[in-house]
Design a protein around this motif. Structure first.
Motif, mmCIF file in Angstrom:
data_model
loop_
_atom_site.group_PDB
_atom_site.id
_atom_site.type_symbol
_atom_site.label_atom_id
_atom_site.label_comp_id
_atom_site.label_asym_id
_atom_site.label_seq_id
_atom_site.Cartn_x
_atom_site.Cartn_y
_atom_site.Cartn_z
ATOM 1 N N ALA A 43 -47.320 -21.809 -27.581
ATOM 2 C CA ALA A 43 -47.076 -23.238 -27.825
ATOM 3 C C ALA A 43 -46.718 -23.908 -26.502
ATOM 4 O O ALA A 43 -46.521 -23.236 -25.492
ATOM 5 C CB ALA A 43 -45.946 -23.411 -28.844
ATOM 6 N N GLY A 44 -46.605 -25.236 -26.503
ATOM 7 C CA GLY A 44 -46.236 -25.966 -25.299
ATOM 8 C C GLY A 44 -47.022 -27.243 -25.174
ATOM 9 O O GLY A 44 -47.904 -27.522 -25.987
ATOM 10 N N THR A 45 -46.715 -28.028 -24.157
ATOM 11 C CA THR A 45 -47.406 -29.302 -23.942
ATOM 12 C C THR A 45 -48.560 -29.135 -22.973
ATOM 13 O O THR A 45 -49.664 -29.598 -23.217
ATOM 14 C CB THR A 45 -46.429 -30.367 -23.412
ATOM 15 O OG1 THR A 45 -45.287 -30.442 -24.268
ATOM 16 C CG2 THR A 45 -47.094 -31.734 -23.349
ATOM 17 N N ASN A 46 -48.315 -28.471 -21.862
ATOM 18 C CA ASN A 46 -49.338 -28.293 -20.829
ATOM 19 C C ASN A 46 -49.493 -26.817 -20.475
ATOM 20 O O ASN A 46 -48.511 -26.088 -20.420
ATOM 21 C CB ASN A 46 -48.962 -29.060 -19.560
ATOM 22 C CG ASN A 46 -48.989 -30.564 -19.768
ATOM 23 O OD1 ASN A 46 -47.967 -31.172 -20.013
ATOM 24 N ND2 ASN A 46 -50.161 -31.158 -19.686
ATOM 25 N N GLY A 47 -50.757 -26.410 -20.251
ATOM 26 C CA GLY A 47 -51.001 -25.056 -19.755
ATOM 27 C C GLY A 47 -51.319 -24.012 -20.800
ATOM 28 O O GLY A 47 -51.563 -22.851 -20.456
ATOM 29 N N LYS A 48 -51.343 -24.397 -22.083
ATOM 30 C CA LYS A 48 -51.575 -23.389 -23.138
ATOM 31 C C LYS A 48 -52.912 -22.674 -22.950
ATOM 32 O O LYS A 48 -52.999 -21.448 -23.056
ATOM 33 C CB LYS A 48 -51.531 -24.051 -24.528
ATOM 34 C CG LYS A 48 -50.204 -24.635 -24.908
ATOM 35 C CD LYS A 48 -50.159 -25.044 -26.370
ATOM 36 C CE LYS A 48 -51.148 -26.132 -26.759
ATOM 37 N NZ LYS A 48 -50.859 -27.422 -26.096
ATOM 38 N N GLY A 49 -53.974 -23.448 -22.693
ATOM 39 C CA GLY A 49 -55.302 -22.844 -22.560
ATOM 40 C C GLY A 49 -55.389 -21.864 -21.410
ATOM 41 O O GLY A 49 -56.023 -20.811 -21.519
ATOM 42 N N SER A 50 -54.735 -22.195 -20.309
ATOM 43 C CA SER A 50 -54.755 -21.307 -19.141
ATOM 44 C C SER A 50 -53.965 -20.033 -19.408
ATOM 45 O O SER A 50 -54.391 -18.934 -19.025
ATOM 46 C CB SER A 50 -54.189 -22.041 -17.917
ATOM 47 O OG SER A 50 -55.026 -23.124 -17.555
ATOM 48 N N VAL A 51 -52.813 -20.160 -20.059
ATOM 49 C CA VAL A 51 -52.027 -18.977 -20.419
ATOM 50 C C VAL A 51 -52.847 -18.075 -21.343
ATOM 51 O O VAL A 51 -52.892 -16.850 -21.161
ATOM 52 C CB VAL A 51 -50.691 -19.374 -21.078
ATOM 53 C CG1 VAL A 51 -49.961 -18.140 -21.611
ATOM 54 C CG2 VAL A 51 -49.796 -20.114 -20.085
ATOM 55 N N CYS A 52 -53.514 -18.681 -22.318
ATOM 56 C CA CYS A 52 -54.334 -17.905 -23.259
ATOM 57 C C CYS A 52 -55.458 -17.172 -22.532
ATOM 58 O O CYS A 52 -55.758 -16.013 -22.840
ATOM 59 C CB CYS A 52 -54.912 -18.817 -24.339
ATOM 60 S SG CYS A 52 -53.698 -19.392 -25.543
ATOM 61 N N ALA A 53 -56.089 -17.821 -21.566
ATOM 62 C CA ALA A 53 -57.170 -17.191 -20.805
ATOM 63 C C ALA A 53 -56.648 -15.972 -20.043
ATOM 64 O O ALA A 53 -57.287 -14.907 -20.044
ATOM 65 C CB ALA A 53 -57.781 -18.198 -19.835
ATOM 66 N N CYS A 54 -55.479 -16.116 -19.423
ATOM 67 C CA CYS A 54 -54.882 -14.994 -18.678
ATOM 68 C C CYS A 54 -54.528 -13.834 -19.612
ATOM 69 O O CYS A 54 -54.798 -12.665 -19.305
ATOM 70 C CB CYS A 54 -53.627 -15.467 -17.945
ATOM 71 S SG CYS A 54 -53.934 -16.609 -16.578
#
Length: 416
Positions: A43-54
């Motif tokens: 969850a979060g406001t910014n950066g979720k997609g990048s965290v998921c990719a990593c």
């Protein structure tokens, strides 16, 4: 599957309706496939997609079969559901939607309200991942946390909350503390690691996060990465005494990669797999270099936090360089602070609009709204015209304001 359902499920995603009753009823009809899966919930406001990719890349490099569920999609709806980097095929999507379509009618009859588009996709994802016998599922929250459809899951392996900011206030609350409370809704007492991983948030948000984790007996881990050097637009950084390279460009990706590293290490994933996964992770439309001469950057930054992070990257890689900004946004977005931040060091603004989106603010309306904030620019009805006009100046150009603009731009560039 009737055409009306197909059109709805594949149309432009509207803002979801919070609540878990509809998704729970949908999944009950399919035997609750989510109960057979292991989730890393983000969850979060910014950066979720990048965290998921990593996360997904590292788990794959460790030899696991990994499902990933993200939103919104950039170009094709299939991007939302993938296994080991391969998007769900049209045929598989059609087959699963054929099963879901009649059940939606039953749920509507039971509850008096039809499942939302996001709930249909979430149900489809869980069915697909269970069929594929995924070892892990990287699960991105759609909106908020507590009442988001993804939060129908009963347990998790680990919970992650990315950088928080003021966004979707009409649904999540008007203070950063209220938003933090909504995001903490993903915390689960049944968790393999019993952990939440986050960054050091604003004090008001951290107070809420500490209180929620203490109440639930969950261990709180915050990451504090140290930037070391750049490799082009990629960052080399240190975390817990080890050095890593982030594959996704941009200074702020240090933080996103570090969240993934900490969560993966808590799961016992080997450092070698973590290191290679973080390095090869990609996330289109995040500080993506579209052209080198002149440099044209696309970034999905669309709120104050995202724009602040974006400015740090621009200052780091292009210090003191004058720029253009191509900007589009949704009608419901607060843009005053974002525009004022972007106006620093900007020579020209080029306002445009996202096509075929009922939520989009048209270019002329955006120009007038920006003028009210003291930001002047020209309106271009089509992204292609805004892109070419900005490129013709020969200046560094930044395209931002909405992730939804990426599809229009990508289609133009690919055809060109």
């Amino acid at each position: 599957m009737n055409n009306e359902f197909k059109q709805y499920a594949n149309s432009f995603q509207a803002v979801t309706v919070p609540g878990l009753s509809r998704i729970a009823a949908l999944l009950e009809h399919f035997g609750n496939p989510q109960n057979s899966l292991k989730f890393l919930h983000v969850a979060g406001t910014n950066g979720k997609g990048s965290v998921c990719a990593c996360l997904a890349c590292a788990l794959e490099d460790a030899g696991y079969k990994v499902g990933k569920y993200i939103s919104p999609n950039l170009v094709k709806v299939n991007e939302r559901i993938s296994v080991n980097g391969a998007d769900i095929s049209d045929g598989e999507m059609e087959r699963i939607f054929e099963r879901i379509s009649p059940v939606c009618k039953e749920v509507e009859a039971e509850l008096g309200i039809a499942p939302t588009q996001f709930e249909i996709w979430t149900c489809a994802a869980f069915i697909y991942f269970a069929e594929q016998k995924c070892d892990y599922v990287v699960l991105e929250v759609g909106l908020g946390g507590e009442f988001d459809a993804t939060n129908v899951i009963a347990n998790n392996e680990v919970a992650i909350i990315t950088r928080l900011g003021m966004d979707h206030m009409q649904l999540l609350g008007n203070t950063i503390g209220e938003i933090a409370a909504a995001k903490c809704g993903i915390l689960k007492k049944v968790s393999a690691t019993g952990a939440l991983v986050t960054v050091e948030q604003e004090p008001e948000a951290m107070d809420v996060i500490r209180q929620k984790t203490e109440e639930m007996g969950i261990r709180l881990h915050t990451v504090s990465p140290e930037p070391r050097r750049t490799n082009g637009y990629r960052e080399v950084f240190a975390l817990d005494g080890k050095e890593y390279e982030a594959g996704i460009p941009g200074f702020h990706q240090i933080e996103n990669a570090s969240l993934a590293i900490k969560a993966l290490s808590l799961l016992g994933i080997p450092d070698e797999a973590i290191r290679s996964g973080i390095r090869r992770a990609v996330n289109p439309a995040r500080f993506e270099i579209l052209c080198e001469s002149p440099v044209i950057v696309y970034d999905g930054g669309h709120n104050e936090n995202g724009i602040t992070a974006l400015k740090k990257s621009l200052d780091r890689y292009f210090p003191g360089e004058e720029k253009n900004v191509v900007f589009a946004c949704m009608k419901d977005k607060e843009i005053e602070q974002s525009l004022k931040l972007l106006s620093e060091g900007t020579k020209q603004f080029f306002f445009t609009t996202v096509k075929n989106n009922p939520r989009a603010l048209d270019a002329q309306g955006l120009k007038e709204k920006a003028a009210g904030y003291g930001v002047a620019g020209e309106a271009y009805a089509e992204i292609r015209d805004a892109y070419e006009a900005a490129k013709a100046t020969g200046r560094l150009t930044l395209i931002c304001g909405s992730l939804y603009l990426y599809k229009d731009l990508r289609e133009y560039l690919d055809n060109k």
